[in-house]
Structures are given as structure tokens and as C-alpha cells.
Design an enzyme around this catalytic site. Structure first.
Site, PDB file in Angstrom:
ATOM      1  N   LYS A  53       0.844  -1.205   0.000  1.00 52.76           N
ATOM      2  CA  LYS A  53       0.000   0.000   0.000  1.00 52.76           C
ATOM      3  C   LYS A  53       0.874   1.249   0.000  1.00 52.76           C
ATOM      4  CE  LYS A  53      -3.839  -2.425   2.142  1.00 52.76           C
ATOM      5  NZ  LYS A  53      -4.524  -2.859   3.359  1.00 52.76           N
ATOM      6  N   GLN A  97      -4.209  -1.382   9.689  1.00 55.14           N
ATOM      7  CA  GLN A  97      -4.190  -2.719   9.087  1.00 55.14           C
ATOM      8  C   GLN A  97      -4.787  -3.752  10.057  1.00 55.14           C
ATOM      9  OE1 GLN A  97      -3.230  -3.490   5.860  1.00 55.14           O
ATOM     10  NE2 GLN A  97      -4.012  -5.536   6.327  1.00 55.14           N
ATOM     11  N   ASP A 120     -11.040   3.081   4.298  1.00 55.34           N
ATOM     12  CA  ASP A 120     -11.365   1.653   4.167  1.00 55.34           C
ATOM     13  C   ASP A 120     -12.881   1.445   4.063  1.00 55.34           C
ATOM     14  OD1 ASP A 120      -9.262  -0.149   3.957  1.00 55.34           O
ATOM     15  OD2 ASP A 120      -8.764  -0.019   6.089  1.00 55.34           O
TER      16      ASP A 120
END
Ligand code: NAP
Length: 297
Positions: A53, A97, A120
Site C-alpha cells: 500500500k 491494518q 477503508d
């Protein structure tokens, strides 16, 4: 005839090229999108996702603000970092994460993220807005599935889509997006899960089958209607002594048998995976654009 391959890497690359133009446009107005990235612990899979990412951010000119924390980090310490990122004007998106260590509540951490930076799309405010068809951040993996369908010229209106899997990050939001009264929605949606007695009965009626179960061969060729579009979200490691790492990655759809029946199919790897990261970048750019609009610049 074998199904046409929907090449996620190429589709993702196209989208990233268009994002690059938007990042350049923001730069002309003195703005740079920023993504706060938080990793707790050293789980190899999570570390490699976070590295990928950050690399992708770098390639596009998105600034990443990196927090790599030890496994022993307390929930309070993590929440303090999330709050710092919430307040940081140079950060437009926050990614924590998952999974987090057992002593930290992923729910409490997700809820602590400012919904306007929740790139997200996991925060209940964003999921609620999604359900209501309001402006929000779409969760990245389901959004990636829609982008693959769009790139393959697969329209969803009036189609029967069957999703296998009902998780909060894939199955449920994807069902909501596909049934939305919108250009990328208007499908009739069925969602199957472990309590669905005969999954094949449903998948055989589907124009589009999306597998997100986390189990290899959950969907096989004989479970598909001839000509169906098969999208494989699953990523599973299966032992393979012929590989250097000792395993290979497979999806939830039995590729070889499905390929003989479907009209289009995504491979694993190289299907939905590259889109997930790309849609995270897209949400971060969108967030920076929204901030600029709000600031009236
Ligand atoms: P998850 O939270 O474990 O949910 C799996 C869902 O599938 C559950 O709803 C479960 O049903 C259902 N399920 C499991 N086995 C089944 C079976 N044999 N038949 C029917 N339904 C079954 O998984 P997830 O986070 O949604 O992820 C799903 C898969 O996608 C995983 O392989 C994951 O690694 C992959 N993934 C890939 C990406 C990407 O970028 N490519 C991103 C996210 C996830 P119940 O609810 O009844 O338990």
C-alpha cells in the site's frame, strides 16, 4: 470455449493512471493527498500488505504517514495515534491494518477513525450512508469488484448476482452496492453463506457469481450457469511442494472447471487483489478532493 480472463492488474493500472492525473491536479492547487498507515505487530502477511500500500502511494504521489508499532502496543496508545491522525491536516485517509492483536478491539479502533478519513469504508457511519445510498467511502474490495465488472463491460442492471459470503468487509457491502438504485447497481442480489442449504441451486441461476468465502473450490464449474461471469475475491494458501515458498495462492472458485463454463472469470492472483489497493488510493484522493472543495479552493 474457455472464459475471457478479467485482468485485475491491467484494470488497476488504468485506474491508477487516471488517479495520477487527479493527484497532479491537486498538486497544482497546492494540495497533496496523505494516507496515515498504522501497522501493529509483525505479521508477515499484514506487513507485506502495508508495504504494498505504501509503495502504491509513493508511485502515485500520495504521501504516507507511517506508524509501525510493536505487538505490545496498548489499545490506548493506538487510539492516541488514530486521534493524532484524525487531527493531522496533511492526512486525508487513515488505514489501520487488520487483524489487530487480541488485546486490542478492532471495533473500538475502527469507530475512533474520523468517518471523513475512513478510506477503508469500515466505519458504521460510512456503512450506514452506503445502506442509505448517500455519499460515503465505498469499502475497497467490493468497490474493486464493481470496477472489474465495469471494465469488462458487464452491466449489472436487471442481472441476478449471487454472492457467496456475508462478511462486513466484502459480502454485505457488495450486496448493498449491487442492489443500489444506481448505474453500478440495480441487480437482483442473493447472498449465500454457511447456513445456505444448497448453494449450487442459487449459483446456477446467477448471471454474476462473486465468491468471497475464504475456502478453495467453494464454487466449481458445475455450479455455474453457462456464460455466467465469475468473480473470485478469495485468497487462500494451499501447500505446493513445487513452489519455492511451499505454497501457492488460489481463490474460492475452482478456476479450471469454472473457466470452461463461465464467459468471463478473474484469476487469483491478479484479479480482485490489485483493485483493493487501487480503490484505497482512489478513496484517499477523493478525500483530499472533498477537503479542497470544503475549503473552497
Ligand atoms: P470472512 O470474514 O471469513 O467471511 C467469509 C464468509 O464466507 C462468511 O460469511 C461465511 O459464512 C462464508 N463462507 C465460508 N465458507 C463457506 C462455504 N463453504 N459456503 C458458503 N459460505 C461460506 O472472510 P472475508 O474477510 O469476507 O474474506 C473472504 C475471502 O476473500 C478470503 O479468502 C479473504 O482472504 C479474501 N479477501 C480478499 C481480498 C482481496 O483484496 N482480494 C480482500 C478481502 C478479503 P458465515 O457467515 O455463515 O460464517
Amino acid at each position: 470455449m474457455a472464459a475471457e480472463l478479467l485482468d485485475g492488474k491491467a484494470i488497476a493500472q488504468d485506474i491508477r493512471e487516471r488517479l495520477r492525473e487527479r493527484v497532479e491536479d491537486l498538486a497544482r492547487h497546492g494540495a497533496q493527498p496523505g494516507l496515515g498507515v498504522v501497522l501493529v505487530g509483525e505479521d508477515p502477511a499484514s506487513t507485506s500488505y502495508v508495504n504494498a500500500k505504501e509503495r502504491a502511494c509513493d508511485e502515485l504521489g500520495i504521501k504516507s504517514v507511517d506508524h509501525r508499532l510493536p505487538e505490545s502496543t496498548s489499545e490506548a496508545e493506538l487510539l492516541a495515534i488514530v486521534e493524532e491522525l484524525n487531527q493531522d491536516e496533511t492526512v486525508h485517509g487513515i488505514l489501520v491494518q487488520l487483524p489487530l492483536p487480541d488485546h486490542i478491539s478492532a471495533d473500538r479502533v475502527t469507530m475512533a477513525i474520523d468517518p471523513d478519513k475512513d478510506v477503508d469504508g469500515f466505519h458504521p457511519v460510512n456503512l450506514g450512508r452506503l445502506l442509505r445510498g448517500q455519499e460515503c467511502f465505498w469499502p475497497c474490495t467490493p468497490h474493486g469488484v464493481l470496477e472489474i465488472l465495469r471494465a469488462g463491460g458487464v452491466t449489472t442492471e436487471g442481472k441476478h448476482a449471487v454472492i457467496v459470503g456475508r462478511s462486513n468487509i466484502v459480502g454485505k457491502p457488495l450486496a448493498t452496492m449491487l442492489m443500489q438504485k444506481s448505474e453500478t447497481g440495480n441487480a437482483t442480489v442473493t447472498v449465500c453463506h454457511t447456513r445456505t442449504p444448497n448453494i449450487a441451486e442459487h449459483t446456477r441461476q446467477a448471471d454474476i457469481v462473486i465468491a468471497a468465502a475464504g475456502k478453495p473450490a467453494t464454487v466449481t464449474g458445475e455450479m455455474l450457469k453457462p456464460g455466467a461471469v465469475a468473480i473470485d475475491v478469495g485468497v487462500n494458501r494451499v501447500e505446493d511442494a513445487t513452489k519455492k515458498k511451499g505454497y501457492r495462492l488460489v481463490g474460492d472458485i475452482d478456476f479450471d472447471s469454472a473457466r470452461e463454463v463461465a464467459s468471463m472469470i478473474t484469476p487469483v492472483p491478479g484479479g480482485v487483489g490489485p483493485l483493493t489497493i487501487t480503490m484505497l488510493l482512489a478513496n484517499t484522493v477523493l478525500s483530499a478532493e472533498r477537503r479542497r472543495e470544503r475549503a473552497g479552493r
